[in-house]
Motif scaffolding. Structure first.
Motif, mmCIF file in Angstrom:
data_model
loop_
_atom_site.group_PDB
_atom_site.id
_atom_site.type_symbol
_atom_site.label_atom_id
_atom_site.label_comp_id
_atom_site.label_asym_id
_atom_site.label_seq_id
_atom_site.Cartn_x
_atom_site.Cartn_y
_atom_site.Cartn_z
ATOM 1 N N LEU A 199 27.164 95.623 98.568
ATOM 2 C CA LEU A 199 26.335 94.204 98.442
ATOM 3 C C LEU A 199 25.068 94.552 97.635
ATOM 4 O O LEU A 199 24.207 95.527 97.865
ATOM 5 C CB LEU A 199 26.103 93.834 99.657
ATOM 6 C CG LEU A 199 27.293 93.127 100.523
ATOM 7 C CD1 LEU A 199 26.812 93.147 102.101
ATOM 8 C CD2 LEU A 199 27.539 91.927 100.002
ATOM 9 N N GLY A 200 25.112 93.812 96.391
ATOM 10 C CA GLY A 200 23.937 94.073 95.729
ATOM 11 C C GLY A 200 23.995 94.717 94.500
ATOM 12 O O GLY A 200 23.044 94.782 93.580
ATOM 13 N N ALA A 201 25.171 95.796 94.560
ATOM 14 C CA ALA A 201 25.253 96.802 93.527
ATOM 15 C C ALA A 201 25.800 95.968 92.148
ATOM 16 O O ALA A 201 26.396 94.884 92.202
ATOM 17 C CB ALA A 201 26.251 97.859 93.743
ATOM 18 N N PRO A 206 37.355 103.484 86.471
ATOM 19 C CA PRO A 206 39.002 103.578 86.224
ATOM 20 C C PRO A 206 39.384 103.834 87.776
ATOM 21 O O PRO A 206 38.904 104.638 88.409
ATOM 22 C CB PRO A 206 39.113 104.918 85.450
ATOM 23 C CG PRO A 206 38.047 104.974 84.781
ATOM 24 C CD PRO A 206 36.557 104.784 85.469
ATOM 25 N N GLY A 207 40.375 102.957 88.260
ATOM 26 C CA GLY A 207 40.930 102.804 89.575
ATOM 27 C C GLY A 207 40.112 102.189 90.379
ATOM 28 O O GLY A 207 40.555 101.883 91.736
ATOM 29 N N ILE A 208 38.922 101.770 90.140
ATOM 30 C CA ILE A 208 38.045 101.006 91.132
ATOM 31 C C ILE A 208 37.565 99.649 90.558
ATOM 32 O O ILE A 208 37.096 99.468 89.499
ATOM 33 C CB ILE A 208 36.832 101.941 91.420
ATOM 34 C CG1 ILE A 208 37.097 103.126 92.073
ATOM 35 C CG2 ILE A 208 36.060 100.872 92.348
ATOM 36 C CD1 ILE A 208 35.820 103.870 92.113
ATOM 37 N N THR A 209 37.825 98.758 91.532
ATOM 38 C CA THR A 209 37.503 97.270 91.086
ATOM 39 C C THR A 209 36.349 96.944 91.795
ATOM 40 O O THR A 209 36.456 96.650 93.068
ATOM 41 C CB THR A 209 38.677 96.411 91.280
ATOM 42 O OG1 THR A 209 40.153 96.912 90.308
ATOM 43 C CG2 THR A 209 38.281 94.866 90.602
ATOM 44 N N PRO A 210 35.323 96.321 91.220
ATOM 45 C CA PRO A 210 34.168 95.747 91.885
ATOM 46 C C PRO A 210 34.259 94.542 92.416
ATOM 47 O O PRO A 210 34.893 93.530 91.353
ATOM 48 C CB PRO A 210 32.976 96.064 90.891
ATOM 49 C CG PRO A 210 33.435 95.797 89.582
ATOM 50 C CD PRO A 210 35.091 96.589 89.372
ATOM 51 N N ALA A 211 33.639 94.187 93.487
ATOM 52 C CA ALA A 211 33.613 92.846 93.937
ATOM 53 C C ALA A 211 32.119 92.437 94.264
ATOM 54 O O ALA A 211 31.556 93.128 94.821
ATOM 55 C CB ALA A 211 34.626 92.737 95.157
ATOM 56 N N GLY A 212 31.876 91.249 93.626
ATOM 57 C CA GLY A 212 30.449 90.658 93.879
ATOM 58 C C GLY A 212 30.242 90.154 95.200
ATOM 59 O O GLY A 212 29.122 90.099 95.453
ATOM 60 N N THR A 213 31.270 89.782 96.306
ATOM 61 C CA THR A 213 31.003 89.059 97.270
ATOM 62 C C THR A 213 31.966 89.614 98.357
ATOM 63 O O THR A 213 32.958 90.191 97.785
ATOM 64 C CB THR A 213 31.092 87.582 97.236
ATOM 65 O OG1 THR A 213 32.514 87.100 96.971
ATOM 66 C CG2 THR A 213 30.001 87.073 96.428
ATOM 67 N N VAL A 242 34.533 83.948 93.729
ATOM 68 C CA VAL A 242 33.956 82.538 94.593
ATOM 69 C C VAL A 242 32.469 82.151 94.247
ATOM 70 O O VAL A 242 32.269 80.960 94.753
ATOM 71 C CB VAL A 242 34.272 83.009 95.892
ATOM 72 C CG1 VAL A 242 35.771 83.144 96.346
ATOM 73 C CG2 VAL A 242 33.279 83.936 96.448
ATOM 74 N N ALA A 243 31.874 82.802 93.632
ATOM 75 C CA ALA A 243 30.167 82.473 93.317
ATOM 76 C C ALA A 243 30.284 81.675 92.229
ATOM 77 O O ALA A 243 29.288 81.981 91.423
ATOM 78 C CB ALA A 243 29.348 83.720 93.184
ATOM 79 N N GLN A 277 20.962 86.045 101.303
ATOM 80 C CA GLN A 277 19.626 86.222 100.627
ATOM 81 C C GLN A 277 20.026 86.584 99.192
ATOM 82 O O GLN A 277 19.268 86.166 98.363
ATOM 83 C CB GLN A 277 18.898 87.419 101.397
ATOM 84 C CG GLN A 277 18.600 86.943 102.921
ATOM 85 C CD GLN A 277 17.564 88.132 103.348
ATOM 86 O OE1 GLN A 277 16.388 88.403 102.661
ATOM 87 N NE2 GLN A 277 18.001 88.942 104.479
ATOM 88 N N LEU A 278 21.125 87.641 99.089
ATOM 89 C CA LEU A 278 21.066 88.150 97.734
ATOM 90 C C LEU A 278 21.586 86.862 96.665
ATOM 91 O O LEU A 278 21.036 86.766 95.674
ATOM 92 C CB LEU A 278 22.435 89.085 97.659
ATOM 93 C CG LEU A 278 21.992 90.475 98.213
ATOM 94 C CD1 LEU A 278 23.313 91.302 98.333
ATOM 95 C CD2 LEU A 278 20.868 91.192 97.484
ATOM 96 N N ILE A 279 22.673 86.113 97.159
ATOM 97 C CA ILE A 279 22.969 84.911 96.466
ATOM 98 C C ILE A 279 21.935 83.877 96.186
ATOM 99 O O ILE A 279 21.975 83.287 95.018
ATOM 100 C CB ILE A 279 24.232 84.273 97.128
ATOM 101 C CG1 ILE A 279 25.486 85.211 96.979
ATOM 102 C CG2 ILE A 279 24.494 82.837 96.507
ATOM 103 C CD1 ILE A 279 26.519 84.809 97.853
ATOM 104 N N CYS A 280 20.882 83.379 97.066
ATOM 105 C CA CYS A 280 20.079 82.636 97.077
ATOM 106 C C CYS A 280 18.978 83.349 95.942
ATOM 107 O O CYS A 280 18.417 82.399 94.948
ATOM 108 C CB CYS A 280 19.181 82.352 98.088
ATOM 109 S SG CYS A 280 19.997 81.589 99.471
#
Length: 518
Positions: free
Chosen positions: A284-286, A294-301, A322-323, A361-364
């Motif tokens: 969260l927040g990265a 490679p081999g890793i997919t980041p997710a924002g939420t 979804v953001a 908080q991160l999204i706001c």
């Protein structure tokens, strides 16, 4: 107003049971506050700070019932709590033969020789010793207890690593092992997605969202919130990652955490790259470029992590985040906020889930709204007085600030509902943002009392009206509370219910922007 207590010598019950009893007697008419706890030094201090100690003398192995309220109500509460403590049903093994009371781990293993996991929920002062005993007996550990030092946590986890065993915790509140929900977990379908999470409500959000999308969970492993500290080194997350990599039922892996220490993050990402399975990471927040290897997919939420995992499992195109607010949602929010007075400018968030507060908080902040909080993210401000909001304010009602001597708001939402009321009657509030968390151990009907409160406040407000209410419900249809039933109750009370926590925070930010432009 009376303060009364009763002490039971050498009587132990786990913290979840005690919180449930506290919640029950707190609801009695005439009771202002109630607490049922073990007599540890920390709990005695908390009782004194809450004005409930009344000269109480107890040792760490003693159980305390403490109440404040009308004299007769206090007597009734003490009697009810004692009845609950003594109402354990007698078990039998057939033919009327009573099962012996188990008083040690050794006795439990003699009775159930195939047991390989111990769930430990004792005061923190004793939790480390019980965890080490369990590991020495060859059992994996779910350590529900908190207040375990980093030094002891490292000692426990290094021993577990040497013995090739898993430790979930300390302060691990949620897990799903072989389809069995443990702690504050939800009822989700079995499937091929494995989760390792350093966040209880984060694990709940992801596992529930996966269930809602029609997929299922192979294993969901909690690590405890301190596992990814540099001193601990992510021992439990690394063990869980390896276990899921070697699990034939698991095809996709999801890792969830607040930002880890950089050396720990690098080690986990390196191991994830080499595990041979698709891995979704939500730190969260990265930033995406810090995680997207490679081999890793980041997710924002949290919700994105679930959506991506299901897409990878089904070999579909990765979904949009979804953001992003859909056009129809923008129109709905614009219409809903038209009647808000221009002086209503502020976002007020009231959360039972700590990770939901953190993500919101991160999204706001991403949307331009800094905030105060009792658990602020980087760049936000520590709330000076936790009981009173200051500008945009998002509070974690499940934090120790609010739960000392009180049940967690997932078990008893009374204090959370009182805070929502406080925000509703503030003429500066534009939107009240909140969560409802379902599952085992949670309140049986979390929407009921809240809806009654909303109806009362709405009647009192009259022509002045109320701020908007935006919520998200974390749960599934198979949960005891039934997610759709809770959503329907909220919608009928005029609450706007988003599909996930991130969407709810985005909606709240959009309303605040509309108000700022009036």
């Amino acid at each position: 107003m009376s303060v009364k207590h009763k002490v039971f010598a050498n009587l132990y019950q786990d913290s979840v049971s005690l919180m449930q009893i506290s919640a029950q007697i707190s609801k009695l008419p005439g009771i202002e506050q109630a607490s049922v706890v073990m007599g540890t030094d920390n709990n005695l201090i908390q009782l004194r700070d809450a004005g409930l100690d009344n000269g109480c003398q107890a040792g760490p192995n003693d159980l305390i019932i403490a109440v404040r309220g009308d004299d007769a109500a206090c007597d009734e509460a003490l009697t009810m709590a004692e009845q609950r403590l003594n109402s354990k049903p007698e078990e039998s093994v057939g033919d009327g033969i009573k099962r012996p009371t188990l008083v040690s781990l050794d006795m439990a293993l003699e009775t159930e020789a195939g047991s390989n996991l111990a769930l430990i929920s004792v005061p923190g002062d004793y939790a480390a010793a019980e965890a080490i005993k369990s590991l020495q007996l060859g059992m994996n550990v779910m350590l529900f207890s908190d207040n375990v030092s980093l030094e002891h946590e490292k000692q426990i986890k290094m021993l577990a690593r040497d013995k090739h065993l898993l430790v979930m915790g300390p302060d691990c509140g949620t897990a799903i092992i072989n389809g069995m929900p443990l702690g504050f977990a939800n009822v989700v379908k079995r499937g091929a997605i494995g989760v390792v999470a350093a966040s209880g409500t984060g694990l709940q959000e992801v596992s529930c969202r996966i269930d809602q999308l029609g997929a299922g969970i192979s294993q969901a492993l909690g690590t405890g919130g301190h596992d990814l500290h540099e001193e601990i080194g992510g021992i439990s997350m690394l063990f869980g990652l390896d276990a899921l990599a070697n699990d034939a039922e698991t095809q996709v892996i999801v890792l969830i955490s607040k930002p880890p220490a950089r050396p720990v993050a690098e080690q986990i990402l390196k191991r994830a790259q080499a595990c041979g399975k698709p891995v979704v990471v939500n730190f969260l927040g990265a930033q995406a470029d810090e995680v997207g290897l490679p081999g890793i997919t980041p997710a924002g939420t949290l919700a994105d992590a679930a959506e991506i995992a299901v897409a990878l499992l089904n070999k579909r195109t990765l979904p949009e985040s979804v953001a992003v607010i859909a056009d129809q949602d923008q129109a709905m929010l614009a219409e809903s906020s038209m009647k808000l007075d221009a002086q209503r400018q502020e976002i007020r968030g009231v959360f039972a889930g700590g990770t939901f507060c953190y993500e919101s908080q991160l999204i706001c902040r991403q949307q331009g709204f800094a905030a105060c909080s009792n658990t602020p993210v980087a760049g936000n401000t520590k709330l000076a007085d936790i009981w009173h909001s200051q500008g945009n304010t998002l509070v974690d009602m499940g934090d120790d600030d609010f739960t000392n001597g009180r049940p967690h708001p997932m078990i008893d939402p009374t204090l959370r509902n009182q805070r929502i009321y406080q925000e509703l009657i503030d003429v500066k509030t534009a939107v009240v943002l909140f969560d409802l968390v379902l599952g085992y151990g949670a309140s049986a009907e979390p929407a009921t009392e809240l809806v009654e409160l909303l109806n009362q406040v709405r009647a009192q407000a009259g022509a002045k009206g109320l701020p908007l209410l935006i919520a998200h419900v974390c749960g599934t249809e198979a949960d005891p509370q039934v997610r759709s039933r809770q959503i329907e109750a909220l919608c009928q009370a005029g609450v706007l219910v988003a599909g996930c926590n991130a969407q709810a925070a985005l909606w709240a930010s959009h309303v605040a922007h509309l108000q700022a432009n009036k």
